[in-house]
Design an enzyme around this catalytic site. Sequence first.
Site, PDB file in Angstrom:
ATOM      1  N   ASP A 138       3.520   1.190  10.940  1.00 42.92           N
ATOM      2  CA  ASP A 138       4.942   1.176  10.566  1.00 42.92           C
ATOM      3  C   ASP A 138       5.811   0.877  11.772  1.00 42.92           C
ATOM      4  O   ASP A 138       6.811   0.141  11.679  1.00 42.92           O
ATOM      5  CB  ASP A 138       5.341   2.527   9.958  1.00 42.92           C
ATOM      6  CG  ASP A 138       4.709   2.766   8.603  1.00 42.92           C
ATOM      7  OD1 ASP A 138       4.204   1.781   8.012  1.00 42.92           O
ATOM      8  OD2 ASP A 138       4.707   3.931   8.143  1.00 42.92           O
TER       9      ASP A 138
ATOM     10  N   ASN B  16      -3.747  -0.545  11.783  1.00 47.20           N
ATOM     11  CA  ASN B  16      -3.728   0.677  10.980  1.00 47.20           C
ATOM     12  C   ASN B  16      -5.010   1.483  11.153  1.00 47.20           C
ATOM     13  O   ASN B  16      -4.983   2.726  11.238  1.00 47.20           O
ATOM     14  CB  ASN B  16      -3.541   0.339   9.500  1.00 47.20           C
ATOM     15  CG  ASN B  16      -2.115  -0.095   9.183  1.00 47.20           C
ATOM     16  OD1 ASN B  16      -1.169   0.358   9.830  1.00 47.20           O
ATOM     17  ND2 ASN B  16      -1.962  -0.972   8.196  1.00 47.20           N
TER      18      ASN B  16
ATOM     19  N   GLU C  56       2.639  -6.704   5.304  1.00 48.62           N
ATOM     20  CA  GLU C  56       3.005  -7.204   6.622  1.00 48.62           C
ATOM     21  C   GLU C  56       3.540  -8.633   6.551  1.00 48.62           C
ATOM     22  O   GLU C  56       3.682  -9.305   7.575  1.00 48.62           O
ATOM     23  CB  GLU C  56       1.806  -7.153   7.568  1.00 48.62           C
ATOM     24  CG  GLU C  56       0.659  -8.094   7.221  1.00 48.62           C
ATOM     25  CD  GLU C  56      -0.344  -7.490   6.240  1.00 48.62           C
ATOM     26  OE1 GLU C  56      -1.468  -7.957   6.162  1.00 48.62           O
ATOM     27  OE2 GLU C  56       0.039  -6.492   5.546  1.00 48.62           O
TER      28      GLU C  56
END
Length: 614
Positions: free
Chosen positions: A483, A474, A509
Amino acid sequence: MAGEADVPQSEQPAGKGVPAAAKYRVLFVEDDRVDQMAFERLVEKERLPYEYAIAASVSEALKHLRAARFDVVVTDFSLGDGTAFDHLPFARGAAVIVVTAAGNEEVAVQALREGASDYLTKDADRNYLRVLPTTIETAVRRRRIEDRSQMLSQALESIHDGVYITDEANRIVYANDSLCRMCGYVPAALLGQDAKILGESQTEGELFCRRSDGTRFPALLSRSAAGPARGGVVHVVHDITQQKRAEEELRQANQALRRSVSELESRNRDSALLSEMGEMLQTCQTIEEACAVAAHSAQRLFPALTGALYLASDTGGGFERAAEWGESPSGPRGLAPEQCWALRRGRPHVSDTRSPGPRCQHLDEAPEGWHICVLLAASGERLSIIHLQTGAGTPLPGAKQRVLETVGEHLALAVANLRLREHLRGQSIRDPLTGLFNRRYLEEGLTRELLGASREEHPLSVVMLDIDHFKRVNDVFGHDAGDAVLCQLAAFLQQQVRKGDFVCRYGGEEIVLVFPGSPSQNTADMAEKLRAGIRALRMEHRGQDLGAITVSLGVAGFPDHGATAEALVRSADTALYQAKTQGRDRAVVCVPAPGLRPWAEVPHLCSLKVTQTE
């Protein structure tokens, strides 16, 4: 009496200055009080032999007309709550004089057409009242003459029997108009003729009379002497053609009644079957169940016919056969919208393979005969098609076609509701990003599977998976890339698990996999296989290579590592923590909890509480 609109005419005294034995009963309808007073003065001044009542509106006039009979009704055309036409039909034999304003000749003509006897034109000085008595007298006399003429005419027209008189030589000396019309002669053509011209038999009773064109009709003949002087005989001929026709119609009516009773019984049976089908469709849990119910009901509603039900494909565009009934179902397993006229037109379409008319393309290989396709739709969405064919090629009766359409309406509504239910159910148990089951489904599904495993004494395993260093993805590539990694990982996992296993996004996650019937050791091997497969994946997002990812996995099995959903997930999470602390990118099996009860003593799972050992 005048001005007392609510009092029936029969209970009112004669007006002021009017003789007790009035000649005419008059209803004066006028909403102008000045005209009312002028009429009253006229009656009193001229001492007119009227027993009268005054109404100021249509509603008052109707009250008077319902309460009593009048010889004449004098009414202004325009009233406060309507027109003269509103109460004209209720005059019940009274002569009606309509008073119109100057220039309203069209209204006057229309009033005469509606049954009024006469009309007067109202002027500002009310001069029409001067000729009113004469107009009333003329209208009443004309009305009475018309009534008497009508009564006489009806009396003459009611004599339908033919009458003729013969002399001693059996020659016709008189014949009435009814006989001439009955036999097709003019009176002059019958006079002097032998009576046998009307038929060979002249005996009383039922016989056949002959017309001028040679045709015959059934009749009933009665005879009586006309007088001894000349030996004449009076013959009365009663045409019984209508009676014979009525007998035949009665016979046909009885047949029709029997058919109607049979149709009513069939309709009641169809209604009961439709009601039963509707109730069953409401309790169906899946579209497959609904299709099976519809097919079973169609087989009972149309026992001699063959049919098939096509459902719209989930991928869109085409329709696939979902159910069929009858001895030899025909037609393709699937069809495209352009192959069916019902889909094109949006309404039922009938095809006859033996006629040149347009027919559906999907009937090219169907047996010859009569076919009907009914499109089922709800909320503007085309859901399915019912195809029905008659074995002998005989068209389906209109009532049965309506039954078929009703079946379609019930099924369309059920399918639409089930699809909506499945959609809402999917929204409630699916993760919107990855399409995996969510945590809510995990809690329900795992508890359900543990109940079965405990009852059947089968193993069950849970794997907790977490992406290593996911925050780095991220931070480096952005949350959209994170994503994308989750979605690609979810797709990979769904491809690897067995039918009956389920994959759930636990949070962030973290992903939980449930393997019913799989011991923890077998599941550990599967976890290792998944770990290696994920490591070999190449993640991409918008053409950018994200590199490889690794995952850590914790494995826990029932009953070794827990007897409830909460305990198993906690054990798998503990094993996952051990995999993280040992360096990540590995699968670790949870260590069995000490003192756990054997299979036979594992409690039935009715809650998420962890079972404690003694």
